[in-house]
Every structure is written in C-alpha cells, then in structure tokens.
Design an enzyme around this catalytic site. Structure first.
Site, PDB file in Angstrom:
ATOM      1  N   THR A  75       6.257  -2.680  -1.739  1.00 59.71           N
ATOM      2  CA  THR A  75       5.557  -3.256  -0.595  1.00 59.71           C
ATOM      3  C   THR A  75       4.863  -4.548  -1.004  1.00 59.71           C
ATOM      4  OG1 THR A  75       5.204  -1.071   0.328  1.00 59.71           O
ATOM      5  CG2 THR A  75       3.735  -2.771   1.108  1.00 59.71           C
ATOM      6  N   SER A 134       2.961   5.679   8.008  1.00 59.42           N
ATOM      7  CA  SER A 134       2.710   4.674   6.976  1.00 59.42           C
ATOM      8  C   SER A 134       1.240   4.700   6.561  1.00 59.42           C
ATOM      9  CB  SER A 134       3.060   3.298   7.533  1.00 59.42           C
ATOM     10  OG  SER A 134       2.645   2.284   6.641  1.00 59.42           O
ATOM     11  N   SER A 135       0.988   4.103   5.403  1.00 62.77           N
ATOM     12  CA  SER A 135      -0.396   3.866   4.965  1.00 62.77           C
ATOM     13  C   SER A 135      -0.746   2.393   5.065  1.00 62.77           C
ATOM     14  CB  SER A 135      -0.566   4.268   3.495  1.00 62.77           C
ATOM     15  OG  SER A 135      -0.261   5.611   3.313  1.00 62.77           O
TER      16      SER A 135
HETATM   17  N1  GLU Z   1       6.042   2.899   2.456  1.00 61.30           N
HETATM   18  C1  GLU Z   1       4.633   2.929   2.253  1.00 61.30           C
HETATM   19  C2  GLU Z   1       3.888   2.979   3.565  1.00 61.30           C
HETATM   20  O1  GLU Z   1       4.390   2.537   4.543  1.00 61.30           O
HETATM   21  C3  GLU Z   1       4.153   1.772   1.455  1.00 61.30           C
HETATM   22  C4  GLU Z   1       4.665   1.817   0.074  1.00 61.30           C
HETATM   23  C5  GLU Z   1       3.966   0.878  -0.881  1.00 61.30           C
HETATM   24  O2  GLU Z   1       2.895   0.413  -0.621  1.00 61.30           O
HETATM   25  O3  GLU Z   1       4.543   0.594  -1.918  1.00 61.30           O
HETATM   26  O4  GLU Z   1       2.806   3.455   3.621  1.00 61.30           O
END
Ligand code: GLU
Length: 569
Positions: A384, A448-449
C-alpha cells in the site's frame, strides 16, 4: 499458517514513502505533492504545472506509482480518495476491489468447511478482486479534472517506456520474494536477473507491456480495462489461477463501478477531521481513538510519558473491538457509522478506560448496532502507498492506493500486478453461528483499514492531510500523527517520527529500536501483557499547512533507504 505469520516471514516490502524530498520541496504557487516515491510526486507536480487540478495530479501520481513502486499499489488494485476544499466541504471516492459474483461463504473454505490458510490462497485467483483504481480515477476526473484524461498518463507512460532506476527500496522488496514478485515470467524477467537475483540498485527498469496498457487506457478510457474484450481477458487470467469451478467472469469486471461515499467526520479538540467510511474501517477507527482520548490532557502528559501510551493503547483496544464487530461493506451489511463516532457514544466508551490499569474490552452497542460477530483477523500488510496533493486553489487530496500485500497476488495482467485484496475478507463466514460483517459475498468489497484523512483547524482552515500504509496499523499511525501535531504541538516531521505502540490483541508491539522500548517495563506495570519490541511496517505520509504554505513530509523510517539519485530518473 496464519496470515500474520506468513506476512512476518515475507521480506518487508518497505512500503510507502519518499515524498518530494522533505527539505527540497519549497511551497510553490501551483501546489504540493507528497508521495511514496519522488518520481511519482514529480508526475503529480507536472500536472499542477500544466494547470491541472489536484485531482489531475492525484491520478497522475497513482499511475506513476504503478510503474515505479510496483510492490505497493497500482492499476491492478484499488484505493480511496478524499477531496476537501478550504470551505470545509469534503467528498470521498471508493475504488475498492470487488469479489466475483461467484464468491460466497465457501470461497476460502476447504472441503471440510474449515478456513484455508492465507498462504494457500494468496497467490491464486481466489485473492484477486476486480481492480478499482482506474474506475475511481475516471469518476473523479469526470467531476474535477481540468486537463484532458490522456494527459494524466503521460508521466507514467514515459517512466514505463524510458525506464526508471531500481532503488534500494524496490530492490529490498524483491529480495527473497521471487515466488511472489517473480511468479509470473514477465515480472520475473523485468525485476530479476536470470540467476534469480533482484536486478541491482541503479539498474534501469523498462516496462513496455505496462506502457502499452497505460497507453490504451489513456486513449480509450476505462473501456480499455472494463470493456468487453479486456474484461474477458482479465477475467480469464484470474479464473485460470482460481482453484474452484467458478472464478472471475467478464461481467464481474465490466460491471465494476467506483462509488462516491459519504465521508466520516468528527471534531477533535475543535479540529474537524474527515476520513473514509465503509468499506473502510479507517475513518471510523481514527475518530473513535481520538474521541475516546479527548477527555484526557494528553498535552500535559507529553509523548515521553508511559501514561500517554497506556491511554492510547486502551483507546486502540476499544476502537478495534468495535471495528471488528461492525465494519464491512455497507452495501452488504448494516454499519452503524454515525453511532460508532457519536460523541456521547465515544464518551461512554472512554469512561471504560482506567488510567491506572490495562483492561480488555468487548465491542460496545452504538446506536443502530446490528447483530454480528467479530472475526478477529488482524493483518499487517505492505502493498500500500499513501500520497497527498494540494493545488493553488487550496484543494486537498488524500489518497491511499493498494494492491494489499507486497506485489499483490503475484499474478500479472497487462504488465501490472493484480491485487490480493480479497484476503482482507474474513476467511470464516460466521463465528458462533452468527455471520461476521466482513464475510465474503459476491460483488462485495473487503473491509479495509486504509485511512486517508483531512483536517481543518479550529478556524476552519485546511490544516493537515495524512494517511499511511501498513494494514491494520494504519488507523493507529494516523491517530498518532494527529495527536503529535494537535496535542503535542509538534512539527509534522516530529509527529511522523514518534514511535508507535500498538495492541494487536494477543501482544502489544512497541517499536523496536525506538526510545519507547525503554518504557516496556512501565507499560507492563500498568497491566499490559506480552509487550514486545517489533518493527511492523509503520509508514505515514502527509502534508501540513504552515504560514509559508504546505509542506509535504514522509515517515523518517525510510530515510537512508531511498536513493536520492533516483529523483527524476
Ligand atoms: N489492504 C489493506 C487495507 O485495505 C492495506 C494493506 C497495507 O497497508 O499494506 O486495509
């Protein structure tokens, strides 16, 4: 093997940042871009210099990151974009990936009905969601683009055609990761030598297949991705790698829609803070952590006081208990967004905190709470990137873009990596017989975070743009940065440099090598258990408005591993 364990043994992709180099990015009349890679920031700046809007610049940055930071994000993945104005108005755009229609409760279950392991699914078509970044870009550009669509692609195409210099960060991400980053023959040839070593730092990397894809999308628009023919090809690529009878279909791809969502906003110490709502849990978690801490005089405690870290950890636990129980794709499950961030609810949650003693907490019952079960999955990923843009009109953009894990699923289409975003779903559809909010469903977006965030100061003026990479650590990183600036009165540099302590449920992680390590004993004395030093991928990027204009800043944890010679390469 658990997802967390798998991730922790994978080489750290060293996500995120390198912004416009912090000390060499004077405010300009045209605006500011801060991103995970200076070459991508420069792509955005090029749009601003051509008279483009912040939206144009953000899209060009996202596209350039697809080329130069393939480990972290790209058009094979998705993202969230917040756009705010000096008058306080704010909108959010959702380009989160979707599950194929065929995906259901059994998507991640084995023949005995048990959840498969992360390792078993991540490098297969089961993990791939329909990519959303190009659709998001079109939706945002139709509304707020000033430059022609094709112009936004020029810097990314140039980087892919003419090549860019392998930097230590990408090189480090490739190291020991050939099974994922080099799973596809094209990607292997692009990034690895014949002997299977990452191409050395300083090598010029060309990506002609990606340039061709970008050229097609520049010329034809999203049709070149979601139109009948490319949709069929993309779906066939994913389906061929999916170990189930039904996989992704052409209509899964062609029916993808980016969405405008209601942002989630709240007030913290008279500052207005807006973030991303469902399908992200990010905005809600940031507001919850801050709201629960508001009754404490954090400024008086200061960042070096273990009491502050105790309160922060307690607030994290409260916020994450709610996050796990209630958050998911609000198109599929009812998420009590307003109830979760309502000041009276957060005050009640905060009242549970004992300033003298660590506790564990159940989720609360906010207004509008549905019946659901928490899944307890806590991924830390590293695929990300976050970037921020402001233009001469004072528009603020905070955009988090992702392919989920480093190099996503490892599958390749059109010269770019396809995401593994569907592993953000809960692998088990139910707990104790009650469905979990983040269960797999056809067409649904995984929780998601990601927490792209915008802040206005007490006078209502644009103040801060912030976000991070790092999976479930993202909301904690964002809240920590905001507290650093607002409560501790720090510069953004110092706030981003603050160490982190995070409660992961079974363990409390204190950042290894930081001065916080010396406080482990004090935290244990306050009742925190299994406190141990570790180095999760904490990476935030932001920009703050100073009397001299906006200043883009990146996480100092990346200093020393960026090769300055790559700038503009
Ligand atoms: N896929 C994760 C999300 O949407 C984020 C992954 C990351 O921060 O590397 O929360």
């Amino acid at each position: 093997m658990s997802k967390r364990l798998f991730v922790s043994i994978a080489p750290l992709a060293l996500v995120s940042c390198a912004t416009v180099p912090a000390e060499t990015a004077p405010p300009t009349d045209v605006g500011t871009v801060a991103s995970a890679d200076p070459r991508a920031a420069e792509a955005g700046m090029e749009m601003l210099r051509q008279g483009g809007s912040a939206t144009d610049a953000a899209i060009a940055t996202m596209l350039a990151l697809t080329v130069v930071e393939p480990q972290s994000s790209g058009i094979g993945g998705g993202g969230f974009m917040l756009r705010g104005l000096p008058d306080g108005s704010v909108e959010s755009f959702d380009g989160r990936e979707t599950a194929p229609a065929a995906a259901g409760a059994d998507w991640f279950l084995d023949t005995e009905g048990k959840a498969k392991s992360y390792r078993d699914v991540v490098l297969t078509g089961l993990s791939v969601g329909v990519p959303g970044n190009v659709a998001l870009a079109k939706l945002a550009h139709d509304k707020y683009g000033k430059l022609p669509w094709a112009a936004l692609f020029a810097p990314a195409i140039r980087l892919a055609d003419e090549g860019f210099v392998m930097n230590p960060r990408l090189n480090g991400s490739l190291e020991g990761n050939i099974d994922r980053a080099g799973a596809d023959p094209l990607m292997r040839a692009t990034f690895y030598t014949e002997a299977g070593d990452p191409r050395p730092v300083g090598t010029r990397i060309l990506r002609p297949e990606l340039a061709a894809s970008l050229r097609a999308i520049a010329a034809q628009g999203p049709e070149a991705m979601y139109g009948a023919e490319p949709a069929a090809e993309l779906a066939a690529t994913v389906a061929a790698a999916t170990p189930l009878a039904a996989g992704m279909t052409p209509s899964d791809v062609s029916s993808y829609r980016a969405r405008e969502r209601a942002p989630v906003c709240g007030i913290y110490r008279s500052y207005r803070i807006c973030g991303m709502g469902p399908p992200s849990s990010g905005g809600i978690a940031v507001l919850a952590m801050l709201g629960q801490l508001e009754r404490f005089d954090l400024a008086a405690l200061g960042p070096r006081n273990p009491q502050f870290w105790h309160l922060f950890l307690e607030s994290q636990k409260l916020a994450y208990a709610d996050r796990e129980l209630y958050t998911g794709d609000s198109d599929f499950v009812s998420v009590p967004v307003e109830g979760l961030v309502a000041p009276d609810y957060l005050a009640r949650r905060s009242a549970l905190i004992d300033p003298e003693r660590a506790q564990s907490y159940e989720a609360g019952v906010p207004e509008g709470a549905p019946q659901a079960r928490a899944d307890g999955d806590e991924p830390i990923e590293n695929g990300t990137t976050h970037f921020v843009v402001t233009d001469s009109a004072g528009t603020m953009i905070s955009y988090t873009s992702t392919i989920e894990g480093g190099f996503g699923s490892g599958l390749q289409f059109g010269g770019y990596y396809l995401n593994n975003e569907l592993t953000d779903f809960s692998f088990s559809p139910a707990k104790d017989g009650v469905p979990v909010a983040n269960r797999v469903e056809g067409g649904k977006r995984p929780r998601s975070s990601m927490a792209p965030t915008l802040v206005w100061d007490p006078a209502g003026r644009p103040f801060l743009m912030i976000g991070a990479a790092g999976g479930s650590t993202i909301p904690v990183q964002v809240a920590r940065s905001i507290i650093g600036v607002i409560d501790f009165g720090m510069s953004l540099d110092d706030a981003l440099a603050l160490p982190l302590a995070m409660d992961f449920g079974r363990t409390v992680v204190v950042e290894q090598g930081s001065w916080l390590e010396a406080q482990i004993g004090a935290l244990e004395a306050l009742g925190h258990q299994n406190v141990r030093p570790a180095s999760p991928p904490f990476r935030a990027v932001g920009a703050i408005r100073t009397p001299d204009g906006w200043r883009g800043r990146h996480d100092p944890r990346l200093d020393g591993i960026l090769d300055p010679s790559q700038k503009g390469a």
